[in-house]
Design a protein around this motif. Structure first.
Motif, PDB file in Angstrom:
ATOM      1  N   LEU A   1       0.699  -1.302   0.300  1.00  0.00           N
ATOM      2  CA  LEU A   1       0.060   0.163   0.128  1.00  0.00           C
ATOM      3  C   LEU A   1       1.480   1.518  -0.183  1.00  0.00           C
ATOM      4  O   LEU A   1      -0.026   2.404   0.734  1.00  0.00           O
ATOM      5  CB  LEU A   1      -1.398  -0.170   1.238  1.00  0.00           C
ATOM      6  CG  LEU A   1      -0.583   0.088   2.926  1.00  0.00           C
ATOM      7  CD1 LEU A   1      -1.125   0.730   4.076  1.00  0.00           C
ATOM      8  CD2 LEU A   1      -0.391  -1.392   3.015  1.00  0.00           C
TER       9      LEU A   1
ATOM     10  N   THR B   1      -1.163   4.243  -1.358  1.00  0.00           N
ATOM     11  CA  THR B   1      -1.907   4.869  -0.925  1.00  0.00           C
ATOM     12  C   THR B   1      -1.202   5.517   0.711  1.00  0.00           C
ATOM     13  O   THR B   1      -1.693   6.681   0.799  1.00  0.00           O
ATOM     14  CB  THR B   1      -2.994   3.206  -0.054  1.00  0.00           C
ATOM     15  OG1 THR B   1      -3.716   2.972  -1.009  1.00  0.00           O
ATOM     16  CG2 THR B   1      -3.719   4.059   0.970  1.00  0.00           C
TER      17      THR B   1
ATOM     18  N   PHE C   1      -4.928  -1.459   7.860  1.00  0.00           N
ATOM     19  CA  PHE C   1      -4.138  -2.814   6.882  1.00  0.00           C
ATOM     20  C   PHE C   1      -3.546  -3.103   6.773  1.00  0.00           C
ATOM     21  O   PHE C   1      -2.620  -3.310   8.295  1.00  0.00           O
ATOM     22  CB  PHE C   1      -3.392  -0.847   5.855  1.00  0.00           C
ATOM     23  CG  PHE C   1      -3.659  -0.850   5.302  1.00  0.00           C
ATOM     24  CD1 PHE C   1      -4.676  -0.175   3.997  1.00  0.00           C
ATOM     25  CD2 PHE C   1      -4.021   1.252   6.224  1.00  0.00           C
ATOM     26  CE1 PHE C   1      -5.502   0.537   3.477  1.00  0.00           C
ATOM     27  CE2 PHE C   1      -4.948   2.085   5.653  1.00  0.00           C
ATOM     28  CZ  PHE C   1      -5.785   1.645   4.369  1.00  0.00           C
TER      29      PHE C   1
ATOM     30  N   HIS D   1      -3.700 -10.383   3.640  1.00  0.00           N
ATOM     31  CA  HIS D   1      -5.159 -10.759   3.356  1.00  0.00           C
ATOM     32  C   HIS D   1      -4.962 -12.440   4.305  1.00  0.00           C
ATOM     33  O   HIS D   1      -3.834 -13.308   3.528  1.00  0.00           O
ATOM     34  CB  HIS D   1      -5.716 -10.338   2.003  1.00  0.00           C
ATOM     35  CG  HIS D   1      -4.954 -11.938   0.519  1.00  0.00           C
ATOM     36  ND1 HIS D   1      -5.085 -12.525   0.154  1.00  0.00           N
ATOM     37  CD2 HIS D   1      -3.850 -10.810   0.675  1.00  0.00           C
ATOM     38  CE1 HIS D   1      -4.343 -12.691  -0.199  1.00  0.00           C
ATOM     39  NE2 HIS D   1      -3.404 -11.498  -0.558  1.00  0.00           N
TER      40      HIS D   1
ATOM     41  N   LEU E   1      -8.780  -3.692   6.050  1.00  0.00           N
ATOM     42  CA  LEU E   1      -8.548  -3.864   4.394  1.00  0.00           C
ATOM     43  C   LEU E   1      -7.417  -4.656   4.656  1.00  0.00           C
ATOM     44  O   LEU E   1      -6.416  -4.355   4.616  1.00  0.00           O
ATOM     45  CB  LEU E   1      -7.941  -2.550   4.295  1.00  0.00           C
ATOM     46  CG  LEU E   1      -9.516  -1.504   3.647  1.00  0.00           C
ATOM     47  CD1 LEU E   1      -8.934  -0.314   2.983  1.00  0.00           C
ATOM     48  CD2 LEU E   1     -10.687  -2.180   2.618  1.00  0.00           C
TER      49      LEU E   1
ATOM     50  N   TYR F   1      -3.872  -6.373   2.684  1.00  0.00           N
ATOM     51  CA  TYR F   1      -3.838  -5.409   1.364  1.00  0.00           C
ATOM     52  C   TYR F   1      -2.945  -6.609   0.181  1.00  0.00           C
ATOM     53  O   TYR F   1      -2.788  -8.030   1.476  1.00  0.00           O
ATOM     54  CB  TYR F   1      -2.595  -5.063   1.621  1.00  0.00           C
ATOM     55  CG  TYR F   1      -1.647  -5.134   2.429  1.00  0.00           C
ATOM     56  CD1 TYR F   1      -0.574  -6.387   2.608  1.00  0.00           C
ATOM     57  CD2 TYR F   1      -1.682  -4.305   4.043  1.00  0.00           C
ATOM     58  CE1 TYR F   1       0.889  -6.363   3.598  1.00  0.00           C
ATOM     59  CE2 TYR F   1      -0.445  -5.026   5.037  1.00  0.00           C
ATOM     60  CZ  TYR F   1       0.360  -5.487   4.557  1.00  0.00           C
ATOM     61  OH  TYR F   1       1.188  -5.820   5.891  1.00  0.00           O
ATOM     62  N   GLU F   2      -2.501  -7.176  -0.786  1.00  0.00           N
ATOM     63  CA  GLU F   2      -1.520  -7.889  -1.743  1.00  0.00           C
ATOM     64  C   GLU F   2      -0.106  -7.742  -1.700  1.00  0.00           C
ATOM     65  O   GLU F   2       0.422  -6.357  -1.981  1.00  0.00           O
ATOM     66  CB  GLU F   2      -2.591  -8.207  -3.282  1.00  0.00           C
ATOM     67  CG  GLU F   2      -2.074  -6.769  -3.986  1.00  0.00           C
ATOM     68  CD  GLU F   2      -2.779  -7.366  -5.056  1.00  0.00           C
ATOM     69  OE1 GLU F   2      -3.119  -8.632  -5.934  1.00  0.00           O
ATOM     70  OE2 GLU F   2      -3.700  -6.380  -5.877  1.00  0.00           O
TER      71      GLU F   2
ATOM     72  N   PRO G   1      -9.102  -8.337  -5.640  1.00  0.00           N
ATOM     73  CA  PRO G   1      -9.297  -7.853  -4.853  1.00  0.00           C
ATOM     74  C   PRO G   1     -10.923  -7.609  -4.700  1.00  0.00           C
ATOM     75  O   PRO G   1     -11.658  -7.406  -6.119  1.00  0.00           O
ATOM     76  CB  PRO G   1      -8.686  -6.581  -4.675  1.00  0.00           C
ATOM     77  CG  PRO G   1      -8.276  -7.106  -6.149  1.00  0.00           C
ATOM     78  CD  PRO G   1      -8.729  -8.600  -6.531  1.00  0.00           C
TER      79      PRO G   1
ATOM     80  N   GLU H   1      -4.363   0.353  -6.207  1.00  0.00           N
ATOM     81  CA  GLU H   1      -4.177   0.055  -5.134  1.00  0.00           C
ATOM     82  C   GLU H   1      -5.138  -1.069  -4.790  1.00  0.00           C
ATOM     83  O   GLU H   1      -6.597  -0.491  -5.236  1.00  0.00           O
ATOM     84  CB  GLU H   1      -2.851   0.112  -3.898  1.00  0.00           C
ATOM     85  CG  GLU H   1      -1.454   0.202  -4.421  1.00  0.00           C
ATOM     86  CD  GLU H   1      -0.753   1.018  -3.403  1.00  0.00           C
ATOM     87  OE1 GLU H   1       0.524   0.806  -2.853  1.00  0.00           O
ATOM     88  OE2 GLU H   1      -0.840   1.917  -2.206  1.00  0.00           O
TER      89      GLU H   1
ATOM     90  N   PHE I   1      -7.654  -4.370  -2.260  1.00  0.00           N
ATOM     91  CA  PHE I   1      -7.604  -5.061  -1.185  1.00  0.00           C
ATOM     92  C   PHE I   1      -8.377  -5.454  -0.827  1.00  0.00           C
ATOM     93  O   PHE I   1      -9.881  -5.986  -2.148  1.00  0.00           O
ATOM     94  CB  PHE I   1      -8.103  -3.438  -0.031  1.00  0.00           C
ATOM     95  CG  PHE I   1      -6.849  -2.785   0.278  1.00  0.00           C
ATOM     96  CD1 PHE I   1      -5.684  -2.515   1.081  1.00  0.00           C
ATOM     97  CD2 PHE I   1      -6.632  -1.246  -0.442  1.00  0.00           C
ATOM     98  CE1 PHE I   1      -4.654  -1.846   0.574  1.00  0.00           C
ATOM     99  CE2 PHE I   1      -6.297  -0.430  -1.201  1.00  0.00           C
ATOM    100  CZ  PHE I   1      -4.975  -0.517   0.037  1.00  0.00           C
TER     101      PHE I   1
END
Length: 216
Positions: free
Chosen positions: A26, A29, A107, A110, A135, A137-138, A149, A202, A204
């Motif tokens: 992220l 972000t 954040f 996942h 959330l 994140y990848e 996502p 990005e 999520f």
């Protein structure tokens, strides 16, 4: 594409297993939020890397990704790949982050991430941040665990390019990895941008959220 605006977010919590996970997952972000909210409070926990050059990289990198933010970063020394064997310590660290923060958004990795350390954090985060928007994140990496996502954060091309530039600049220890380059990071953000009709984005994963229509 239905858009939902959050309004001003003043504090966020970040959880990661390794140094560079946050910037990869992220970084764009973080740049966008820090630019939009001067003095953004960022409370971050990283499980591994304490006492090594990786910790120095992480501190410098997050400072660059969160310009002007009130950044509080804690890095532990749990061995990479062995976080599940240190379950109690990880649980305590996540709980301490919860007690020491009041984030509006959290954040974390996942649940479908192929790395066991990432999955452990994904499982523990909502047990402590029970009433928060979390959330997932990848993290771009060698494993083919790229998720599908459900939440997208559109980014201008300049922010995506700045993210890729800062990643390569601040994590010299990772430059020997065949996937760790600006082209890889921009390829993923461009793909996510295509999926939400933006130059870059990005993305999520979201397990649960509530929404209120028509007022407070």
């Amino acid at each position: 594409m239905i858009r939902l605006g959050t309004g001003a977010v003043r504090e966020i919590a970040l959880l990661a297993a390794h140094c560079d996970d946050l910037a990869i997952g992220l970084g764009g972000t973080l740049l966008a939020m820090a630019n939009a909210v001067p003095g953004l409070r960022v409370r971050a926990l990283v499980l591994s890397g304490a006492g090594t050059d990786r910790a120095m990289e992480e501190q410098d990198a997050l400072s660059a990704f969160c310009p002007g933010a009130d950044l509080d970063l804690r890095i532990l020394d749990i061995p990479d790949g062995y976080a599940p064997a240190h379950w109690e310590r990880v649980k305590d660290a996540v709980a301490a982050l919860r007690r020491g923060s009041s984030p509006e958004v959290v954040f974390a990795p996942h649940r479908g991430d192929a790395h066991q350390d990432h999955r452990l954090l994904a499982e523990l985060t909502p047990t402590e941040f029970r009433d928060h928007l979390v959330l997932g994140y990848e993290i771009l990496k060698w494993e083919n665990d790229t998720p599908q996502p459900t939440v997208f954060h559109p980014l201008p091309a300049g922010i995506a390019e700045r993210k890729a530039e800062l990643l390569v600049k601040h994590y010299p220890s990772q430059r020997t990895r065949d996937w760790f380059d600006e082209q890889s990071f921009l390829a993923l953000s461009r793909l996510r941008g295509v999926q939400c009709r933006a130059p870059h984005a990005e993305a999520f994963l979201l397990d649960k959220a509530t929404i209120t229509f028509g007022g407070a």
